[in-house]
Design a protein around this motif. Structure first.
Motif, PDB file in Angstrom:
ATOM      1  N   THR A 188      22.201 -33.301 -14.020  1.00  0.00           N
ATOM      2  CA  THR A 188      22.231 -32.185 -14.970  1.00  0.00           C
ATOM      3  C   THR A 188      21.018 -32.215 -15.893  1.00  0.00           C
ATOM      4  O   THR A 188      20.444 -31.175 -16.217  1.00  0.00           O
ATOM      5  N   ALA A 189      20.619 -33.410 -16.301  1.00  0.00           N
ATOM      6  CA  ALA A 189      19.457 -33.552 -17.194  1.00  0.00           C
ATOM      7  C   ALA A 189      18.170 -33.077 -16.533  1.00  0.00           C
ATOM      8  O   ALA A 189      17.235 -32.650 -17.230  1.00  0.00           O
ATOM      9  N   ARG A 190      18.100 -33.128 -15.223  1.00  0.00           N
ATOM     10  CA  ARG A 190      16.891 -32.722 -14.497  1.00  0.00           C
ATOM     11  C   ARG A 190      16.898 -31.248 -14.095  1.00  0.00           C
ATOM     12  O   ARG A 190      15.862 -30.722 -13.678  1.00  0.00           O
ATOM     13  N   LEU A 191      18.023 -30.577 -14.211  1.00  0.00           N
ATOM     14  CA  LEU A 191      18.117 -29.172 -13.847  1.00  0.00           C
ATOM     15  C   LEU A 191      17.649 -28.290 -15.000  1.00  0.00           C
ATOM     16  O   LEU A 191      17.874 -28.630 -16.164  1.00  0.00           O
ATOM     17  N   LEU A 245      25.881 -40.043 -12.384  1.00  0.00           N
ATOM     18  CA  LEU A 245      25.129 -39.151 -11.507  1.00  0.00           C
ATOM     19  C   LEU A 245      25.129 -37.721 -12.030  1.00  0.00           C
ATOM     20  O   LEU A 245      24.093 -37.052 -12.026  1.00  0.00           O
ATOM     21  N   GLU A 246      26.289 -37.260 -12.472  1.00  0.00           N
ATOM     22  CA  GLU A 246      26.378 -35.907 -13.007  1.00  0.00           C
ATOM     23  C   GLU A 246      25.442 -35.727 -14.193  1.00  0.00           C
ATOM     24  O   GLU A 246      24.722 -34.725 -14.289  1.00  0.00           O
TER      25      GLU A 246
END
Length: 111
Positions: free
Chosen positions: A104-107, A99-100
């Motif tokens: 993070t990849a989408r932020l 999930l992290e």
């Protein structure tokens, strides 16, 4: 993670007591499927208590009932993991890492 081990051990002791009680009163113990259905009922009760906490409905018991149902749901998750042979500690670690990374990849990058 000694605290999780203590929670798991206590949850198993209560589960064993329920098995003894059900054998005594009904001559059988719950199946895994029946246990899951019981958990679903607890989640429904929790939903009503959360709505009450948010002022959206009237449910007796207040904060104490909310705390009880949260603990009851945690107990059910611990026992479901036990009944299905899931290493909850490892599964939780993997899932949180996944999930992290996905979040993070989408932020957007800080900059």
């Amino acid at each position: 993670m000694a605290e999780l081990d203590e929670l798991l051990e206590r949850a198993r002791r209560i589960h064993d007591l329920y098995d003894r009680l059900n054998l005594h009163e009904r001559g059988r113990v719950w199946t895994r499927e029946e246990f899951m259905l019981g958990f679903m009922g607890d989640v429904g009760d929790l939903a009503k208590l959360v709505m009450a906490e948010e002022g959206a409905r009237e449910v007796p018991g207040g904060r104490q009932a909310l705390e009880h149902e949260l603990a009851d749901c945690l107990w059910s998750v611990l026992i479901l993991a036990h009944r299905y042979g899931v290493d909850l500690r490892a599964a939780f670690g993997r899932t949180m890492t996944e999930l992290e990374q996905a979040i993070t990849a989408r932020l957007p990058e800080d900059g």
